[in-house]
Design a protein around this motif. Structure first.
Motif, mmCIF file in Angstrom:
data_model
loop_
_atom_site.group_PDB
_atom_site.id
_atom_site.type_symbol
_atom_site.label_atom_id
_atom_site.label_comp_id
_atom_site.label_asym_id
_atom_site.label_seq_id
_atom_site.Cartn_x
_atom_site.Cartn_y
_atom_site.Cartn_z
ATOM 1 N N LEU A 87 0.829 -1.213 0.000
ATOM 2 C CA LEU A 87 0.000 0.000 0.000
ATOM 3 C C LEU A 87 0.861 1.261 0.000
ATOM 4 C CD1 LEU A 87 -2.785 -1.014 2.549
ATOM 5 C CD2 LEU A 87 -3.067 -0.688 0.083
ATOM 6 N N ILE A 88 1.994 1.188 0.692
ATOM 7 C CA ILE A 88 2.862 2.356 0.809
ATOM 8 C C ILE A 88 3.598 2.658 -0.502
ATOM 9 C CG2 ILE A 88 4.915 3.290 1.965
ATOM 10 C CD1 ILE A 88 4.042 1.682 4.452
ATOM 11 N N VAL A 89 4.093 1.595 -1.163
ATOM 12 C CA VAL A 89 4.969 1.813 -2.328
ATOM 13 C C VAL A 89 4.265 1.609 -3.673
ATOM 14 C CG1 VAL A 89 6.939 1.071 -0.950
ATOM 15 C CG2 VAL A 89 5.816 -0.581 -2.447
ATOM 16 N N TYR A 90 2.959 1.362 -3.669
ATOM 17 C CA TYR A 90 2.250 1.056 -4.920
ATOM 18 C C TYR A 90 2.489 2.106 -6.008
ATOM 19 C CZ TYR A 90 -1.586 0.442 -8.241
ATOM 20 O OH TYR A 90 -2.314 0.291 -9.391
ATOM 21 N N TYR A 96 7.697 4.414 -11.458
ATOM 22 C CA TYR A 96 9.132 4.561 -11.647
ATOM 23 C C TYR A 96 9.911 3.259 -11.863
ATOM 24 C CZ TYR A 96 8.060 9.213 -9.890
ATOM 25 O OH TYR A 96 7.511 10.464 -9.706
ATOM 26 N N LEU A 97 9.351 2.128 -11.431
ATOM 27 C CA LEU A 97 10.105 0.886 -11.514
ATOM 28 C C LEU A 97 9.597 -0.076 -12.586
ATOM 29 C CD1 LEU A 97 10.836 0.051 -7.756
ATOM 30 C CD2 LEU A 97 12.255 1.268 -9.398
ATOM 31 N N LEU A 98 8.269 -0.221 -12.701
ATOM 32 C CA LEU A 98 7.729 -1.168 -13.675
ATOM 33 C C LEU A 98 8.187 -0.814 -15.086
ATOM 34 C CD1 LEU A 98 4.063 -1.822 -12.480
ATOM 35 C CD2 LEU A 98 6.067 -3.259 -12.189
ATOM 36 N N TYR A 99 8.546 -1.844 -15.834
ATOM 37 C CA TYR A 99 9.012 -1.692 -17.211
ATOM 38 C C TYR A 99 10.308 -0.901 -17.320
ATOM 39 C CZ TYR A 99 5.269 -4.048 -19.667
ATOM 40 O OH TYR A 99 4.431 -5.019 -20.157
ATOM 41 N N ASN A 100 11.098 -0.891 -16.241
ATOM 42 C CA ASN A 100 12.419 -0.288 -16.300
ATOM 43 C C ASN A 100 13.410 -1.390 -16.687
ATOM 44 O OD1 ASN A 100 15.115 0.569 -15.431
ATOM 45 N ND2 ASN A 100 14.049 2.323 -14.532
ATOM 46 N N ASP A 101 13.881 -1.353 -17.929
ATOM 47 C CA ASP A 101 14.727 -2.421 -18.456
ATOM 48 C C ASP A 101 16.001 -2.613 -17.648
ATOM 49 O OD1 ASP A 101 12.814 -2.590 -20.355
ATOM 50 O OD2 ASP A 101 14.049 -1.939 -22.037
ATOM 51 N N LYS A 102 16.658 -1.520 -17.292
ATOM 52 C CA LYS A 102 17.935 -1.614 -16.590
ATOM 53 C C LYS A 102 17.775 -2.288 -15.237
ATOM 54 C CE LYS A 102 20.103 2.402 -18.781
ATOM 55 N NZ LYS A 102 20.681 3.753 -18.564
ATOM 56 N N ILE A 103 16.774 -1.852 -14.487
ATOM 57 C CA ILE A 103 16.548 -2.437 -13.163
ATOM 58 C C ILE A 103 16.185 -3.910 -13.284
ATOM 59 C CG2 ILE A 103 15.020 -2.423 -11.147
ATOM 60 C CD1 ILE A 103 14.865 0.602 -11.394
ATOM 61 N N THR A 104 15.337 -4.236 -14.269
ATOM 62 C CA THR A 104 14.914 -5.621 -14.472
ATOM 63 C C THR A 104 16.099 -6.527 -14.769
ATOM 64 O OG1 THR A 104 12.736 -4.945 -15.315
ATOM 65 C CG2 THR A 104 13.495 -7.158 -15.886
ATOM 66 N N VAL A 105 16.957 -6.117 -15.692
ATOM 67 C CA VAL A 105 18.104 -6.936 -16.090
ATOM 68 C C VAL A 105 19.102 -7.086 -14.940
ATOM 69 C CG1 VAL A 105 20.134 -7.002 -17.589
ATOM 70 C CG2 VAL A 105 17.901 -6.456 -18.551
ATOM 71 N N ILE A 144 10.836 -10.117 3.368
ATOM 72 C CA ILE A 144 11.734 -10.556 2.291
ATOM 73 C C ILE A 144 10.978 -10.611 0.964
ATOM 74 C CG2 ILE A 144 13.092 -12.503 1.427
ATOM 75 C CD1 ILE A 144 13.791 -13.134 4.363
ATOM 76 N N GLN A 145 9.744 -11.102 1.000
ATOM 77 C CA GLN A 145 8.943 -11.173 -0.219
ATOM 78 C C GLN A 145 8.744 -9.782 -0.832
ATOM 79 O OE1 GLN A 145 4.878 -13.357 -1.511
ATOM 80 N NE2 GLN A 145 4.577 -11.728 -0.033
ATOM 81 N N ALA A 146 8.664 -8.760 0.041
ATOM 82 C CA ALA A 146 8.433 -7.391 -0.426
ATOM 83 C C ALA A 146 9.564 -6.875 -1.309
ATOM 84 C CB ALA A 146 8.240 -6.459 0.770
ATOM 85 N N LEU A 147 10.722 -7.521 -1.293
ATOM 86 C CA LEU A 147 11.812 -7.135 -2.196
ATOM 87 C C LEU A 147 11.388 -7.284 -3.655
ATOM 88 C CD1 LEU A 147 14.839 -8.837 -0.394
ATOM 89 C CD2 LEU A 147 14.364 -6.387 -0.518
ATOM 90 N N ALA A 148 10.374 -8.118 -3.885
ATOM 91 C CA ALA A 148 9.905 -8.361 -5.248
ATOM 92 C C ALA A 148 9.175 -7.168 -5.846
ATOM 93 C CB ALA A 148 9.001 -9.595 -5.282
ATOM 94 N N PHE A 149 8.962 -6.104 -5.061
ATOM 95 C CA PHE A 149 8.437 -4.874 -5.663
ATOM 96 C C PHE A 149 9.441 -4.312 -6.664
ATOM 97 C CE2 PHE A 149 6.042 -4.444 -1.476
ATOM 98 C CZ PHE A 149 4.841 -4.864 -2.029
ATOM 99 N N ILE A 150 10.694 -4.716 -6.541
ATOM 100 C CA ILE A 150 11.714 -4.321 -7.506
ATOM 101 C C ILE A 150 11.614 -5.254 -8.717
ATOM 102 C CG2 ILE A 150 14.190 -4.029 -7.912
ATOM 103 C CD1 ILE A 150 14.500 -3.804 -4.844
#
Length: 253
Positions: A87-90, A96-105, A144-150
């Motif tokens: 709820l906080i980081v939605y 800013y993060l979704l579909y960010n190629d660099k962060i994903t790779v 730990i699961q919340a790391l998957a927001f990245i």
């Protein structure tokens, strides 16, 4: 969105959602290869596919959750921190993060290295049943699961690796990641649809329905296959897969 695209994306989601390889990260890369542009609608589309995949787990595990109250409690404890942080980081994650190629790779490659390192460490498990997981460790797994927001981290990967680090054997950790996906994906999906349903038009319903059903079917197959695989194998192959996919995308795209 063509029906062909809908089927391909549904297969990718269904097969990979519960494997420690980041279904969302792979969907981002596959979407690029198929020439599907990033948009708010695509983000909602992926959520609908995730709901299809989680229905597979509901079908397979509903009876167990209704009967095994101890396991249900551990799942609820683990979901609480993830739900609050979600709820906080939605909004920042979505914008800013979704579909960010660099962060994903980068996340794919680093996650692969972590999986390989953990397997090489040969950590001995002390927890062989979800019921034996303490409340404290269940809550910690939620964080730990919340790391998957990245993007690229992998919800299942974070949970499975976290479980192993906390002393769970591989199969128990994998099953817990399946069960924890139910409240996590259902709540995230419902919240996102409530907030952004205006992005969906009537012409999108057919493609979304095809992807939902495709993801559900292939997720059932994937969950059963993964459980059989992890009973006699480690996670090393998934670590190498993540690294290879990440490097291949860097080289060719």
């Amino acid at each position: 969105m063509s029906i062909f695209h809908a089927i391909v994306l549904g297969i990718v989601e269904g097969v990979l959602e519960f494997l420690p390889v980041s279904a969302a990260g792979n969907l981002t890369l596959v979407g690029k290869l198929l020439g599907i542009p990033s948009s708010d609608f695509i983000k909602i589309y992926e959520i609908v596919m995730q709901l299809g995949a989680v229905f597979a787990v509901l079908i397979l595990y509903a009876k167990r959750l209704l009967v095994d109250i101890k396991t249900l409690k551990k799942v609820i404890y683990a979901f609480i921190p993830t739900g609050i942080l979600g709820l906080i980081v939605y909004k920042p994650v979505k914008h800013y993060l979704l579909y960010n190629d660099k962060i994903t790779v980068i996340s794919l490659i680093i996650g692969g290295i972590i999986i390989i390192a953990i397997e090489l460490s040969k950590k001995k498990p002390t927890i062989y049943k979800i019921d034996d997981l303490s409340t404290k460790k269940a809550i910690l797994l939620g964080f730990i699961q919340a790391l998957a927001f990245i993007p690229g981290v992998s919800r299942s990967g974070a949970t499975i690796v976290g479980g192993i680090l906390l002393g769970m054997d591989r199969k128990t950790s994998v099953e817990f990641s399946f069960l924890l996906a139910i409240p996590t994906i259902l709540s995230a999906g419902s919240y996102a649809l409530l907030k952004d349903h205006a992005q969906i038009s009537h012409s999108d319903f057919l493609a979304m329905g095809v992807s939902f059903v495709t993801a559900l079917i292939f997720a059932i197959i994937s969950v059963k296959t993964f459980l059989r695989f992890i009973s006699t194998n480690n996670l090393m192959a998934f670590g190498f897969y993540r690294i290879i996919v990440g490097i291949a995308y860097l080289v060719f795209a």
